[in-house]
Design an enzyme around this catalytic site. Structure first.
Site, PDB file in Angstrom:
ATOM      1  N   GLY A 158       0.791  -1.222   0.000  1.00 60.96           N
ATOM      2  CA  GLY A 158       0.000   0.000   0.000  1.00 60.96           C
ATOM      3  C   GLY A 158       0.825   1.275   0.000  1.00 60.96           C
ATOM      4  CG  HIS A 159       4.028   3.823   1.954  1.00 58.81           C
ATOM      5  ND1 HIS A 159       5.326   4.222   1.753  1.00 58.81           N
ATOM      6  CD2 HIS A 159       3.423   4.883   2.529  1.00 58.81           C
ATOM      7  CE1 HIS A 159       5.505   5.444   2.211  1.00 58.81           C
ATOM      8  NE2 HIS A 159       4.355   5.861   2.684  1.00 58.81           N
ATOM      9  CG  PHE A 160       3.198   5.197  -2.425  1.00 59.20           C
ATOM     10  CD1 PHE A 160       2.036   5.630  -1.805  1.00 59.20           C
ATOM     11  CD2 PHE A 160       4.404   5.779  -2.059  1.00 59.20           C
ATOM     12  CE1 PHE A 160       2.075   6.656  -0.862  1.00 59.20           C
ATOM     13  CE2 PHE A 160       4.449   6.794  -1.117  1.00 59.20           C
ATOM     14  CZ  PHE A 160       3.288   7.236  -0.508  1.00 59.20           C
ATOM     15  CB  VAL A 198       8.627   4.963  -0.857  1.00 58.63           C
ATOM     16  CG1 VAL A 198       9.493   5.770   0.097  1.00 58.63           C
ATOM     17  CG2 VAL A 198       8.825   5.438  -2.285  1.00 58.63           C
TER      18      VAL A 198
END
Length: 144
Positions: free
Chosen positions: A50-52, A57
């Site tokens: 989810g990041h990203f 990252v």
């Protein structure tokens, strides 16, 4: 005194476990004073979902947590704190200077600058390829 700790030895000192254990090894440890550890960042890290998704990252807060875990190993190696738990007590002067991405080897260094009673302060720096990714002053409180 320099000391190498593998993942099993780290797990004997701090209570963190997968998926929140963010240190793979400790390569230097001066008991109660400083430590250097490493986190090999892979594309399979849970947080990259989810990041990203299109540009993974490592979240800055998790870089700070990894530094805090190395700091916990350093402070809990002090004879009077062995077998206890180190809580993250606060953060000052945090700066994020470089993205940490899959394939990076994150070097996590901390020097404890003050220990008074059951509280400690450390200067922490995370680097990738010799370049500063994050730095902060971390505060610790020792629990039972």
């Amino acid at each position: 005194m320099e000391k190498f700790l593998d993942i099993n030895e780290i797990k004997r000192i701090i209570p963190h476990r997968y998926p929140f254990l963010l240190v793979d090894k400790i390569t230097e440890l001066e008991e109660g004073k400083s430590a250097v550890g490493y986190k090999n960042v892979t594309v399979n890290e849970y947080f990259f979902n989810g990041h990203f998704p299109e540009e993974p990252v490592m979240p800055g807060v998790l870089i700070i947590e990894a530094l805090a875990q190395v700091g916990a190993v350093a402070i809990l190696s002090k004879e009077e704190f062995k077998g206890k738990i180190a809580y993250f007590g606060g953060i000052n002067k945090a700066k994020f200077r470089k993205k940490v991405v899959p394939g990076d080897e994150l070097k996590l260094s901390i020097e404890l600058t003050k220990i008074k009673g059951v509280a400690g302060v450390g200067k922490a720096v995370a680097t990738v390829d010799g370049k500063v990714a994050a730095e902060a002053e971390l505060l610790f409180v020792i629990g039972k």
